[in-house]
Scaffold this motif. Structure first.
Motif, short mmCIF file in Angstrom:
data_model
loop_
_atom_site.label_atom_id
_atom_site.label_comp_id
_atom_site.label_asym_id
_atom_site.label_seq_id
_atom_site.Cartn_x
_atom_site.Cartn_y
_atom_site.Cartn_z
N GLY A 122 -2.03 6.99 2.39
CA GLY A 122 -1.21 5.86 1.98
C GLY A 122 -0.06 5.61 2.94
N PRO A 123 0.62 4.48 2.80
CA PRO A 123 1.72 4.13 3.69
C PRO A 123 3.00 4.86 3.31
N VAL A 124 3.87 5.07 4.30
CA VAL A 124 5.21 5.59 4.05
C VAL A 124 6.11 4.41 3.69
N VAL A 125 6.75 4.49 2.53
CA VAL A 125 7.61 3.41 2.05
C VAL A 125 9.05 3.91 2.04
N TRP A 126 9.94 3.17 2.68
CA TRP A 126 11.36 3.54 2.69
C TRP A 126 11.91 3.53 1.27
N PRO A 127 12.75 4.47 0.90
CA PRO A 127 13.25 4.58 -0.48
C PRO A 127 13.97 3.34 -0.99
N GLU A 128 14.56 2.58 -0.07
CA GLU A 128 15.29 1.38 -0.48
C GLU A 128 14.36 0.24 -0.89
N VAL A 129 13.09 0.38 -0.59
CA VAL A 129 12.11 -0.67 -0.90
C VAL A 129 11.58 -0.44 -2.32
N ASP A 130 11.78 -1.41 -3.19
CA ASP A 130 11.23 -1.33 -4.54
C ASP A 130 9.79 -1.80 -4.51
N ALA A 131 8.87 -0.85 -4.64
CA ALA A 131 7.45 -1.18 -4.60
C ALA A 131 6.66 -0.01 -5.17
N LEU A 132 5.43 -0.29 -5.53
CA LEU A 132 4.50 0.74 -5.97
C LEU A 132 3.34 0.82 -4.98
N VAL A 133 2.89 2.03 -4.70
CA VAL A 133 1.73 2.24 -3.83
C VAL A 133 0.54 2.59 -4.71
N LEU A 134 -0.57 1.90 -4.48
CA LEU A 134 -1.79 2.13 -5.26
C LEU A 134 -2.93 2.42 -4.30
N LEU A 135 -3.60 3.57 -4.49
CA LEU A 135 -4.74 3.87 -3.62
C LEU A 135 -5.72 4.79 -4.32
N PRO A 136 -7.01 4.54 -4.13
CA PRO A 136 -8.05 5.42 -4.66
C PRO A 136 -8.40 6.50 -3.64
N LEU A 137 -8.93 7.63 -4.13
CA LEU A 137 -9.40 8.70 -3.26
C LEU A 137 -10.92 8.76 -3.30
N ALA A 138 -11.52 8.75 -2.10
CA ALA A 138 -12.97 8.87 -1.95
C ALA A 138 -13.71 7.86 -2.82
N ALA A 139 -13.30 6.60 -2.73
CA ALA A 139 -13.89 5.56 -3.59
C ALA A 139 -15.21 5.05 -3.03
N HIS A 140 -16.18 4.89 -3.90
CA HIS A 140 -17.43 4.22 -3.55
C HIS A 140 -17.23 2.74 -3.86
N ALA A 141 -16.64 2.02 -2.93
CA ALA A 141 -16.34 0.61 -3.15
C ALA A 141 -16.16 -0.07 -1.81
N LEU A 142 -16.47 -1.36 -1.75
CA LEU A 142 -16.28 -2.11 -0.51
C LEU A 142 -14.79 -2.29 -0.20
N PHE A 143 -13.97 -2.39 -1.24
CA PHE A 143 -12.53 -2.57 -1.05
C PHE A 143 -11.80 -1.40 -1.70
N SER A 144 -11.22 -0.56 -0.88
CA SER A 144 -10.51 0.62 -1.41
C SER A 144 -9.33 0.99 -0.54
N ARG A 145 -8.70 -0.02 0.06
CA ARG A 145 -7.55 0.22 0.92
C ARG A 145 -6.29 0.50 0.10
N PRO A 146 -5.35 1.26 0.65
CA PRO A 146 -4.05 1.42 -0.04
C PRO A 146 -3.37 0.08 -0.17
N MET A 147 -2.68 -0.13 -1.28
CA MET A 147 -2.00 -1.39 -1.53
C MET A 147 -0.54 -1.13 -1.90
#
Length: 282
Positions: A186-211
């Motif tokens: 997943g991406p490194v997010v600076w603490p001052e940035v209000d956001a959530l990181v969503l990512l699957p592990l070992a996904a069998h899917a066409l779209f499984s990028r970190p978001m």
């Protein structure tokens, strides 16, 4: 920033000898400055901590796991947490360990800085009713609990996103972006940035990028396999059943981290990963 400190809780790793000896010495130094010292374990000169004890500052002697324990103790109590580096550079404690004399003097003068860290809220719905809720400072995982992968239908803001057949799904805060989520790509997010990181592990899917998802968004996951586990910060765990719904949002309660010496997040990245910065001209 100046803060008035009259009572301190030492949250000490129970098995690390350096943490135990540091607790004894720091108790002595703070007591000499007329600061009441409480402790989560037996320590010479300190008083045993009770849940109703008024605390102005928590001082953590241990690693990031002990920091998470302190965050749990002071959930919603507006108490800053100061992490002392005992050998392993983390993202929650001081980069460099000041002397105990300097630490005691800074606490007594209240001349430390405070930063707010976003936390994450989860709800577990079963049969149309919410049966459990909780929070995390780092991340919430929905993960398999046996050799079978899990089947999750993922939705964001009440709209379908994708179905992931995977080992687990991580939802992390900016603080947690440098923990398990980072190890999973997943991406490194600076603490001052209000956001959530969503990512699957070992996904069998066409779209499984970190978001990177808005802190105002709602993430929902419907479990379509027979079972799974929910894991929040590695501390709060529960069993999930088929058709359970997990709802994740940013939480209203921030965690307050205290720092004796100001350091940018860039400095913390460099120190943690020993990044090659030799030759920087400034």
């Amino acid at each position: 920033m100046s803060n008035t400190i009259s009572s301190v809780l030492l949250v000490t790793h129970p098995t690390r000898s350096e943490a135990l000896s540091t607790a004894v010495e720091l108790t002595k130094l703070l007591s000499e400055k007329k600061i009441a010292v409480y402790t989560t374990i037996k320590s010479a000169g300190a008083v045993e901590f009770k849940t109703d004890t008024k605390i102005d500052l928590a001082v953590v002697l241990g690693g990031d796991g002990t920091m998470l324990r302190a965050a749990e103790i002071f959930r919603g109590k507006n108490v800053p947490i100061l992490g002392i580096n005992l050998g392993h550079v983390g993202f929650l404690a001081e980069i460099e360990r000041p002397s105990l004399t300097d630490i005691a003097a800074t606490i007594a003068s209240g001349s430390f800085s405070i930063e707010e860290r976003m936390s994450l809220s989860y709800q577990l719905h079963r049969g149309g009713k919410m049966i459990a809720s909780g929070w995390a400072l780092n991340e919430v995982l929905v993960e398999r609990n046996d050799h079978q992968m899990i089947d999750l239908f993922v939705q964001i803001d009440h709209r379908p996103l994708s179905r992931w057949w995977c080992d687990s799904v991580i939802c992390a805060t900016p603080t947690g972006s440098t923990a398990y989520a980072y190890s999973a790509g997943g991406p490194v997010v600076w603490p001052e940035v209000d956001a959530l990181v969503l990512l699957p592990l070992a996904a069998h899917a066409l779209f499984s990028r970190p978001m990177v998802v808005s802190p105002n968004s709602e993430i929902a996951m419907d479990l379509e396999s027979d079972s799974a586990d929910l894991n929040a910060d590695g501390i709060r765990r529960m069993k999930l059943e088929k058709n359970d719904r997990i709802i994740l949002t940013s939480d209203k309660e921030d965690v307050l981290l205290a720092h004796i010496k100001s350091a940018t997040f860039t400095d913390r990245l460099v120190a943690k990963f020993k990044l090659p910065v030799e030759g920087w001209r400034g």
